[in-house]
Design a protein around this motif. Structure first.
Motif, PDB file in Angstrom:
ATOM      1  N   PRO A 199      28.160  17.821  40.221  1.00 12.49           N
ATOM      2  CA  PRO A 199      27.905  16.384  40.398  1.00 12.49           C
ATOM      3  C   PRO A 199      26.887  15.830  39.411  1.00 12.49           C
ATOM      4  O   PRO A 199      26.995  14.677  38.994  1.00 12.49           O
ATOM      5  CB  PRO A 199      27.393  16.288  41.848  1.00 12.49           C
ATOM      6  N   ILE A 200      25.900  16.645  39.045  1.00 13.36           N
ATOM      7  CA  ILE A 200      24.868  16.184  38.107  1.00 13.36           C
ATOM      8  C   ILE A 200      25.487  15.837  36.763  1.00 13.36           C
ATOM      9  O   ILE A 200      25.234  14.767  36.189  1.00 13.36           O
ATOM     10  CB  ILE A 200      23.769  17.256  37.956  1.00 13.36           C
ATOM     11  N   LEU A 201      26.315  16.721  36.239  1.00 14.44           N
ATOM     12  CA  LEU A 201      26.936  16.477  34.940  1.00 14.44           C
ATOM     13  C   LEU A 201      28.011  15.404  35.018  1.00 14.44           C
ATOM     14  O   LEU A 201      28.142  14.573  34.112  1.00 14.44           O
ATOM     15  CB  LEU A 201      27.530  17.781  34.399  1.00 14.44           C
ATOM     16  N   ALA A 202      28.765  15.405  36.096  1.00  8.45           N
ATOM     17  CA  ALA A 202      29.852  14.423  36.232  1.00  8.45           C
ATOM     18  C   ALA A 202      29.319  12.997  36.241  1.00  8.45           C
ATOM     19  O   ALA A 202      29.962  12.078  35.725  1.00  8.45           O
ATOM     20  CB  ALA A 202      30.658  14.704  37.497  1.00  8.45           C
ATOM     21  N   THR A 203      28.143  12.801  36.816  1.00 11.74           N
ATOM     22  CA  THR A 203      27.580  11.452  36.920  1.00 11.74           C
ATOM     23  C   THR A 203      26.659  11.086  35.762  1.00 11.74           C
ATOM     24  O   THR A 203      26.115   9.986  35.737  1.00 11.74           O
ATOM     25  CB  THR A 203      26.806  11.307  38.242  1.00 11.74           C
ATOM     26  N   GLY A 204      26.473  11.999  34.822  1.00 11.12           N
ATOM     27  CA  GLY A 204      25.698  11.671  33.631  1.00 11.12           C
ATOM     28  C   GLY A 204      24.206  11.886  33.745  1.00 11.12           C
ATOM     29  O   GLY A 204      23.442  11.361  32.930  1.00 11.12           O
ATOM     30  N   CYS A 205      23.765  12.643  34.746  1.00 11.92           N
ATOM     31  CA  CYS A 205      22.341  12.955  34.878  1.00 11.92           C
ATOM     32  C   CYS A 205      21.989  14.161  34.013  1.00 11.92           C
ATOM     33  O   CYS A 205      22.859  14.795  33.405  1.00 11.92           O
ATOM     34  CB  CYS A 205      22.007  13.259  36.340  1.00 11.92           C
ATOM     35  N   THR A 206      20.715  14.488  33.947  1.00 11.37           N
ATOM     36  CA  THR A 206      20.243  15.730  33.344  1.00 11.37           C
ATOM     37  C   THR A 206      19.526  16.537  34.418  1.00 11.37           C
ATOM     38  O   THR A 206      19.191  16.005  35.481  1.00 11.37           O
ATOM     39  CB  THR A 206      19.309  15.469  32.150  1.00 11.37           C
ATOM     40  N   VAL A 207      19.264  17.824  34.141  1.00  8.15           N
ATOM     41  CA  VAL A 207      18.769  18.672  35.228  1.00  8.15           C
ATOM     42  C   VAL A 207      17.859  19.775  34.708  1.00  8.15           C
ATOM     43  O   VAL A 207      18.032  20.281  33.591  1.00  8.15           O
ATOM     44  CB  VAL A 207      19.949  19.287  36.020  1.00  8.15           C
ATOM     45  N   VAL A 208      16.891  20.126  35.549  1.00  9.21           N
ATOM     46  CA  VAL A 208      16.090  21.333  35.377  1.00  9.21           C
ATOM     47  C   VAL A 208      16.348  22.215  36.595  1.00  9.21           C
ATOM     48  O   VAL A 208      16.076  21.807  37.732  1.00  9.21           O
ATOM     49  CB  VAL A 208      14.584  21.024  35.266  1.00  9.21           C
ATOM     50  N   PHE A 209      16.891  23.402  36.371  1.00 10.86           N
ATOM     51  CA  PHE A 209      17.150  24.361  37.446  1.00 10.86           C
ATOM     52  C   PHE A 209      15.980  25.327  37.581  1.00 10.86           C
ATOM     53  O   PHE A 209      15.401  25.760  36.579  1.00 10.86           O
ATOM     54  CB  PHE A 209      18.414  25.182  37.154  1.00 10.86           C
ATOM     55  N   LYS A 210      15.651  25.667  38.830  1.00 10.22           N
ATOM     56  CA  LYS A 210      14.736  26.759  39.112  1.00 10.22           C
ATOM     57  C   LYS A 210      15.508  27.750  39.956  1.00 10.22           C
ATOM     58  O   LYS A 210      15.835  27.493  41.103  1.00 10.22           O
ATOM     59  CB  LYS A 210      13.490  26.258  39.859  1.00 10.22           C
ATOM     60  N   THR A 211      15.838  28.896  39.351  1.00 10.46           N
ATOM     61  CA  THR A 211      16.593  29.910  40.080  1.00 10.46           C
ATOM     62  C   THR A 211      15.645  30.742  40.935  1.00 10.46           C
ATOM     63  O   THR A 211      14.425  30.730  40.751  1.00 10.46           O
ATOM     64  CB  THR A 211      17.338  30.831  39.102  1.00 10.46           C
ATOM     65  N   SER A 212      16.217  31.480  41.864  1.00 11.07           N
ATOM     66  CA  SER A 212      15.405  32.399  42.661  1.00 11.07           C
ATOM     67  C   SER A 212      14.826  33.483  41.753  1.00 11.07           C
ATOM     68  O   SER A 212      15.501  33.979  40.839  1.00 11.07           O
ATOM     69  CB  SER A 212      16.263  33.048  43.749  1.00 11.07           C
ATOM     70  N   GLU A 213      13.575  33.850  42.023  1.00  7.87           N
ATOM     71  CA  GLU A 213      12.962  34.934  41.252  1.00  7.87           C
ATOM     72  C   GLU A 213      13.672  36.263  41.474  1.00  7.87           C
ATOM     73  O   GLU A 213      13.537  37.195  40.684  1.00  7.87           O
ATOM     74  CB  GLU A 213      11.479  35.069  41.612  1.00  7.87           C
ATOM     75  N   LYS A 214      14.459  36.329  42.551  1.00  6.63           N
ATOM     76  CA  LYS A 214      15.196  37.560  42.857  1.00  6.63           C
ATOM     77  C   LYS A 214      16.506  37.664  42.082  1.00  6.63           C
ATOM     78  O   LYS A 214      17.024  38.762  41.873  1.00  6.63           O
ATOM     79  CB  LYS A 214      15.481  37.624  44.363  1.00  6.63           C
TER      80      LYS A 214
END
Length: 239
Positions: A125-140
């Motif tokens: 949904p983020i890319l489809a709507t034209g937003c940008t994003v910062v992901f924080k994955t699990s440290e595991k």
């Protein structure tokens, strides 16, 4: 730096902001094709990272997750050129309408149990709507998302559109508190969800989406089919 890059990629007049919905769709479809190309590698990487079986015997495992990742990216891509507003009938000589605009810079904090699938559910949904994003994955479970980052670059997404961080809860707090993040999405425990709401409120009142709780409780009765129960519990461990 990640938020700065996402903010720059979302700036008015940037390459990403000037793309048509059909352009975003094509990039997303290319990403889905690249994931499909690397599917066997990602199935093994996800199993090493997360502890799931690959599931080559037809039972649940990372092979099922990768199938769903590819399918969902293609599904979300289909929405990129179909973000519609409304024309609203009103009295008088007035033309009233709505136009949907991207929220802006999004933060996404994802858990360990479905690393790639959670990534896909949020990035679609983020890319489809034209937003940008910062992901924080699990440290595991940081590994599979980092490989997807390589594929995003290979697909041709402009720099800064998708940024991927690996880190502990302090990185998630920094993201939720950041004044240049317009929306934060978090999947995880209810206790941390309360903190995410607090961080968002204490900073810039950013929009918040929470998916909280659950850890697959299960009751197995004496007359249960043990083979079925064991296989179900094995899959349920990750829900």
């Amino acid at each position: 730096k990640a938020v700065t890059a996402a903010k720059a990629a979302f700036a008015v007049g940037s390459h990403w902001r000037t793309l048509n919905g059909s352009d975003r769709r094509d990039l997303m479809l290319k990403l889905a094709n690249l994931v499909e190309r690397d599917r066997a590698f990602l199935e093994v990487l996800e199993a090493m990272d997360n502890g799931k079986p690959i599931g080559t015997d037809g039972r649940y495992g990372t092979s099922v997750d990768l199938h769903l990742v590819i399918q969902y990216l293609r599904y979300a891509a289909g929405h990129a050129d179909k973000v519609l507003g409304s024309q609203i009938p009103v009295d008088g000589h007035i033309f009233a309408y709505t136009r949907k605009e991207p929220v802006g810079v999004c933060g996404a904090i994802i858990p360990w149990n479905f690393p790639l699938l959670m990534f896909a559910w949020k990035v679609g949904p983020i890319l489809a709507t034209g937003c940008t994003v910062v992901f924080k994955t699990s440290e595991k479970t940081p590994l599979s998302a980092l490989h997807i980052g390589k594929l995003i670059k290979e697909a041709g997404f402009p720099p800064g559109v998708v940024n991927i961080l690996s880190g502990y809860g302090s990185a998630g707090e920094a993201l939720a508190r950041h004044m240049d993040v317009d929306k934060i999405a978090f999947t995880g425990s209810t206790a941390v969800g309360h903190k995410i709401e607090q961080y968002a409120t204490e900073s810039n009142m950013k929009k918040v989406t929470l998916e909280l709780g659950g850890k697959s409780p299960m009751i197995i009765f004496d007359d249960a089919n043990i083979e079925t129960a064991v296989n179900t519990a094995r899959a349920g461990l990750f829900l």
